[in-house]
Scaffold this active site. Sequence first.
Site, PDB file in Angstrom:
ATOM      1  N   LYS A 227       0.857  -1.181   0.000  1.00 24.72           N
ATOM      2  CA  LYS A 227       0.000   0.000   0.000  1.00 24.72           C
ATOM      3  C   LYS A 227       0.898   1.238   0.000  1.00 24.72           C
ATOM      4  CE  LYS A 227      -2.903   3.038   2.622  1.00 24.72           C
ATOM      5  NZ  LYS A 227      -2.069   4.133   2.047  1.00 24.72           N
ATOM      6  N   GLY A 280       5.336   5.155   9.280  1.00 28.26           N
ATOM      7  CA  GLY A 280       4.281   6.154   9.375  1.00 28.26           C
ATOM      8  C   GLY A 280       4.168   6.651  10.802  1.00 28.26           C
ATOM      9  N   THR A 284      -0.996   5.440  13.999  1.00 28.90           N
ATOM     10  CA  THR A 284      -1.470   4.413  13.064  1.00 28.90           C
ATOM     11  C   THR A 284      -0.868   3.054  13.398  1.00 28.90           C
ATOM     12  OG1 THR A 284      -1.745   6.060  11.309  1.00 28.90           O
ATOM     13  CG2 THR A 284      -1.581   3.756  10.630  1.00 28.90           C
ATOM     14  N   GLU A 308       8.480   1.839  11.881  1.00 28.87           N
ATOM     15  CA  GLU A 308       9.304   3.029  12.131  1.00 28.87           C
ATOM     16  C   GLU A 308       8.363   4.216  12.131  1.00 28.87           C
ATOM     17  OE1 GLU A 308      10.920   6.397  11.771  1.00 28.87           O
ATOM     18  OE2 GLU A 308      11.349   5.763   9.716  1.00 28.87           O
ATOM     19  N   CYS A 342      12.129  11.709   8.935  1.00 32.03           N
ATOM     20  CA  CYS A 342      11.872  11.102  10.255  1.00 32.03           C
ATOM     21  C   CYS A 342      12.938  11.517  11.259  1.00 32.03           C
ATOM     22  CB  CYS A 342      11.839   9.586  10.138  1.00 32.03           C
ATOM     23  SG  CYS A 342      10.625   8.950   8.975  1.00 32.03           S
TER      24      CYS A 342
END
Length: 556
Positions: A227, A280, A284, A308, A342
Amino acid sequence: MLRVCQNQIKVNFKRLLIRSQSTLSVVNEPCKTFTKGSPERDLAQKAIDKLQSTCEEIPCVVGGEEVLTGDVRYQVSPYNHQHKVCKYHYADKALVNKAINCALSVRQEWERKPLADRVQILMKAADLVCTSYRYDLMAATMVGQGKTVIQAEIDVIAELADFYRFNCKYAMELSNYELISTKDSTNSLDYRGLEGFVAAISPFNFSAIGGNLSATPALMGNVVLWKPSDTAMLSSWLIFKLLRESGIPEGVINFLPTDGPVFGDAITSSADLAAINFTGSAKTFRHLWKQVGNNLDTYKSFPRLVGECGGKNYHLVHPSADAQSVINGSMRSAYEYCGQKCSAMSRMYVPESLWPDIKEGMMNIQKQMKVGPADDMTMFTSAVIDANSFNRIKSYLDHAKSSPSLKVIAGGNCDDSKGYFVEPTILESSDPKERIMEEEIFGPIVTVYVYPDNKFDETVDLVNNTSPFGLTGSLFAKDENVIQVVGDKLKHTCGNFYINDKSTGSVVGQQPFGGGRTSGTNDKSGSPFYLLKWTSPQSIKRTHTPLSEWSYSHME
C-alpha cells in the site's frame, strides 16, 4: 538451438558464480552534484518538463492484472496544488482480499526459487534505478513530493539502490553461515519465507522506503501486498514498474493504492497475515498493533510487526562544542525537506555561553534560505506535503505566537494560496517542557532551550525525559569525557546517535536506521539484522549412522 544452450550456460554460470562467492562486493551509490551546466542537471530538468506535461493513470495491480476500479484520486504537487501529478485508482476491500489470495497462490513457487536467482532480480532492479529510471524517479519525487534535486538524488536513487544492493549482499552472507556438523550428522539452515503474506505500508517522505518495505521481504522469499502513500503515488508506481521489469514474478508484489483503514481492516482480518512492514505515524502503528492483538486467535502464526514511526529528534550542545558545526549541522538537519525527514532535528539545547553566536549564525542562514518550487534548482527547500500537514504545522505556529513561554526569533509565517509553504522557523522556549518541545511536528520548526552552562547534567536528564520518542539525536562536544559519559546516559534516547554531526543523513551499510520507544521497533533497515525479520529459519539435522541404542550408559 545452439544460442539457447549458450544462453543457458551463461545463466547457469552466473548462478554458480553467485553461489560460490562468500559475499557480493557492493559500494554505496555515489550522488551526483547537479551543478549548473552539468549533464545530470540538464537530464533532470528534461524529466521534470516531461512529467509536468502529463498526468499518468495508475491502476491497482493484482497478480499482474492492472485494475482500473473507477474510484479515482489525484496526487497533486505540494508546491503547486493545482497541478495534478498523477491519477490513481483506489482498491476496495474485495480487491485487497483478492490480492491476498493471489499472493498466496504464488508463494510456494517464489519461496522455492534459489536465493541466488532472487538476488539477481534485485541487483538488476538497483541497476535500473541508477540508469534507465533514474531521472524519471527523481522528477516524480521532486514534483510529486516536493524534494529538491539533491534530496531526490539522495533518496530515490542512492538510498534505494543501496537498499537493494546491500540487502542482496547481506542475504548472500546469511546463506553462507555454517552450523557445526559432526562425523555422525550434518547440520544446516533453510531460510524459509514467512508462512502467509507481508503487508507493506509506506510513507510519503522517502520514495526509497516504499521500495525497501516491499522488495526486501520479497528478496527473502515472501509475497507482499504494497500500500503506497497517496502523496508518493507516482514515485511508488515507477519503483513497482522497475521491479516488474527486473523480473519479479507477477503476484509476488501486488500494488494497492487504497484507503488506510480499508487496507488495515482487510489485512488484519486475514488468517494468513504473516507480517506488517510499516513506516508512518505512531498513532497508526498502535492502531494496527491493536487490530492484530484483537485477532490473535484468527492467525495461523504470530504476525511480525515491524514499524518506524518518526521522532522528536534533538541536538544537545555542550559548552565545549564548535559553534559553527552546530549552526551548519542544525540548519541542514532541521530544514532540509522542510523538516519532514523522520530524523529531522526539532529541539535544541544550547548553553548560554554559546547561544549568542549560534543564534546569530542560525538567523543569518535562515535569511539566506530560498524556499520555493522544488523544480527550481536554486532552492534549498520547498513546500510541505499536503493541506493536512500545512494545517497541523500552522496550528503550532499559532500556538507559538500566543504562548508566554515561546518567542519567534526567525520565520513563523506560512502561505497555502499556491503551495503548502512554511517558513523555516526558529523558536526560543523558556520552558523546557513546553509541549512544542515534546510533540512531533513534522515540519520546519526548531525550538531552542537555552540552559545555564553549569546545568549541563540536568539538561542531559531533560533530553532523556522530555519526549516519548527515541529515533535520532546528536551531541556536539569537544570534551572526550563528556562524549563518553553523555553517550552512555542517552543511549536509550535514540537508535541513531551522532557525535559532532547532524541528526539526519544515515547511509545504508554505514548507519543502519531505526529507533526505539514510540519511534518504532528498531529493526535497523540498511543492515543484515533487517533481513532476519523476513525469514523463518528451519534447522535441519541429517544423521548418517543408524540409531542403534535407546538406553543411556548411566542406566547400567
